[in-house]
Design a protein around this motif. Structure first.
Motif, PDB file in Angstrom:
ATOM      1  N   UNK A 103       4.988  -6.463   5.437  1.00  0.00           N
ATOM      2  CA  UNK A 103       4.677  -5.306   6.263  1.00  0.00           C
ATOM      3  C   UNK A 103       5.901  -4.389   6.388  1.00  0.00           C
ATOM      4  N   UNK A 104       5.621  -3.099   6.596  1.00  0.00           N
ATOM      5  CA  UNK A 104       6.625  -2.160   7.081  1.00  0.00           C
ATOM      6  C   UNK A 104       6.360  -1.978   8.563  1.00  0.00           C
ATOM      7  N   UNK A 164       8.971   0.680  -6.614  1.00  0.00           N
ATOM      8  CA  UNK A 164       8.934  -0.780  -6.646  1.00  0.00           C
ATOM      9  C   UNK A 164       9.465  -1.312  -5.318  1.00  0.00           C
ATOM     10  N   UNK A 165       9.409  -2.621  -5.154  1.00  0.00           N
ATOM     11  CA  UNK A 165       9.742  -3.205  -3.852  1.00  0.00           C
ATOM     12  C   UNK A 165      11.236  -3.195  -3.555  1.00  0.00           C
ATOM     13  N   UNK A 180      11.363  -4.127   6.792  1.00  0.00           N
ATOM     14  CA  UNK A 180      10.423  -4.825   5.927  1.00  0.00           C
ATOM     15  C   UNK A 180      10.361  -6.278   6.375  1.00  0.00           C
ATOM     16  N   UNK A 181       9.156  -6.787   6.595  1.00  0.00           N
ATOM     17  CA  UNK A 181       9.008  -8.139   7.137  1.00  0.00           C
ATOM     18  C   UNK A 181       8.632  -9.146   6.064  1.00  0.00           C
ATOM     19  N   UNK A 182       8.782 -10.398   6.410  1.00  0.00           N
ATOM     20  CA  UNK A 182       8.521 -11.483   5.458  1.00  0.00           C
ATOM     21  C   UNK A 182       7.052 -11.564   5.055  1.00  0.00           C
ATOM     22  N   UNK A 183       6.162 -11.070   5.909  1.00  0.00           N
ATOM     23  CA  UNK A 183       4.728 -11.126   5.595  1.00  0.00           C
ATOM     24  C   UNK A 183       4.229  -9.843   4.932  1.00  0.00           C
ATOM     25  N   UNK A 234       0.823  -1.207   0.000  1.00  0.00           N
ATOM     26  CA  UNK A 234       0.000   0.000   0.000  1.00  0.00           C
ATOM     27  C   UNK A 234       0.860   1.262   0.000  1.00  0.00           C
ATOM     28  N   UNK A 235       1.879   1.291   0.850  1.00  0.00           N
ATOM     29  CA  UNK A 235       2.722   2.476   0.956  1.00  0.00           C
ATOM     30  C   UNK A 235       3.547   2.678  -0.313  1.00  0.00           C
ATOM     31  N   UNK A 236       4.207   1.624  -0.780  1.00  0.00           N
ATOM     32  CA  UNK A 236       5.043   1.762  -1.978  1.00  0.00           C
ATOM     33  C   UNK A 236       4.201   2.083  -3.207  1.00  0.00           C
ATOM     34  N   UNK A 237       2.979   1.573  -3.233  1.00  0.00           N
ATOM     35  CA  UNK A 237       2.083   1.892  -4.342  1.00  0.00           C
ATOM     36  C   UNK A 237       1.767   3.374  -4.392  1.00  0.00           C
TER      37      UNK A 237
END
Length: 408
Positions: free
Chosen positions: A78-79, A54-55, A73-76, A46-49
């Protein structure tokens, strides 16, 4: 009419200023108590969008004072970042493209195959371990979580294992004992042992054949079905702000069914004394009680407390040697949902110095995920019975009333 000419440099500056507006994220506190550096999370996508990144692109987070805030940045997906919000207030954080500053890692863990497959992890407040398959193969019964005390914010567990398992030192100790030089051998043994406080804490908590410092277990007919050591694992997050490990266990036998497999996800964030833990089981056909236990030792059989309405259980553990001035280890568990039963459940007879558990019990339904928090503090870091129980009660309030995070 005069013509207006705008230089390319000014256009570039205007474009840059537009980009620097970034994305605003608001964090609101529904409670009337202050929340200081509490880890919150929001969707990376959501934030990067909204930032149109890009990621792999880097970004920074700043607070209302334009101070840069660390994040992970988490594996699931999330920031996560620490938010400070006064009671009943809302604060804003700005996300924008940029190179973030270096963040010191204060949360870390790994498997220690050199120590019977322990998985040990820590943050700036406490350290823990779960026992592994190599220990189970020895036949030693150790079902629950172990607690390492800490009195410093720096990472210490790696050094503790390195000292404890130093091959050269161990060889010298053996040689000295064979030569009858007991005092010299004992001196080296004490110098490398993590059971002695060398200035940053120690291992002085006894687990034995119990639930230790807050392990969960199914309880068919009120009997604890002890989970043995994990069978496989995956470390999902490893600092700087969060450690997450996923563990799977060997099948349990529940009411004759030998195919019940537990999966456990443990998460420890910077600044927290407690681990968020999510437990699930396969193959169950009906509801079962699930208990979270803290072992109670015979040296302090009445030092437990509980508050089902407030959502916590607690125990002041006397440590492995009450004459060694090791202080008190405070252990506890917090429940984000209604705690159905909180009680002391005794053993038929003492086992390895333990007389039972203070235990919180809920109902596990097939297909559910059971979530709770468990952890510890140390009297040598300023905790006493009242402060620990207050910490647990307030922690329960916070997890039941989480900070609200909104992207604008």
């Amino acid at each position: 009419m005069k013509k207006l000419f705008v230089s390319a440099a000014i256009i570039a500056l205007m474009t840059s200023c537009g980009q620097e507006k970034g994305v605003t994220v608001s964090v609101s506190n529904p409670l009337n108590i202050d929340r200081t550096e509490e880890i919150v999370e929001i969707s990376t996508e959501e934030v990067l969008g909204k930032l149109k990144l890009d990621d792999k692109a880097e970004f920074i987070i700043t607070d209302e004072n334009n101070t840069e805030i660390p994040y992970q940045l988490t594996a699931d997906g999330k920031i996560i970042f620490p938010a400070t919000v006064k009671g009943g207030a809302t604060v804003s954080y700005k996300f924008m493209k940029g190179q973030p500053a270096h963040v010191n890692t204060l949360v870390y863990g790994r498997q220690y195959p050199e120590r019977l497959d322990d998985i040990a992890w820590e943050n700036d407040k406490a350290a823990y371990r779960a026992y592994g398959p190599a220990l189970q193969k020895t036949g030693e019964k150790a079902y629950g979580y172990d607690v390492f005390t800490k009195s410093v914010s720096e990472l210490v567990v790696e050094d503790r294992y390195a000292m404890e398992l130093d091959k050269d030192a161990r060889a010298m100790i053996k040689k000295l004992r064979e030569e009858g030089k007991k005092a010299e051998a004992d001196s080296i043994s004490k110098a490398i042992s993590y059971h002695i406080d060398h200035g940053n804490g120690m291992d002085c908590y006894a687990v034995g054949p119990t639930l230790g410092g807050g392990t969960a277990a199914l309880m068919p007919d009120s009997v604890i079905a002890y989970p043995y050591c994990y069978n496989s694992y995956e470390i999902l997050d490893n600092g700087p702000l969060r450690f997450t490990v996923k563990m799977e266990f060997n099948p349990l036998t529940i009411d004759g069914d030998t195919t019940v497999v537990e999966t456990r996800v443990i998460q420890l964030d910077k600044g927290s004394h407690l681990n968020k833990t999510t437990v699930s089981y396969t193959s169950l056909k009906k509801d079962y009680p699930i208990g979270v236990g803290l072992v109670v030792h015979e040296a302090a059989p009445d030092k437990y407390s509980m508050d089902a309405n407030a959502g916590y259980i607690a125990y002041a553990d006397p440590t492995t040697d009450i004459k060694a001035n090791n202080g008190i280890i405070y252990v506890g568990a917090v429940f984000p949902n209604q705690l159905e039963v909180a009680k002391f459940q005794s053993f038929e007879k003492p086992v390895s110095g333990a007389v039972g558990h203070v235990i919180g019990i809920n109902t596990y339904q097939p297909g559910d995920e059971f979530e709770y928090y468990w952890g510890s503090a140390w009297s040598k870091c300023g905790f006493d019975d009242e402060k620990w129980n207050s910490y647990l009660g307030e922690y329960a309030m916070k997890v039941r009333n989480p900070l609200t995070v909104t992207v604008k």
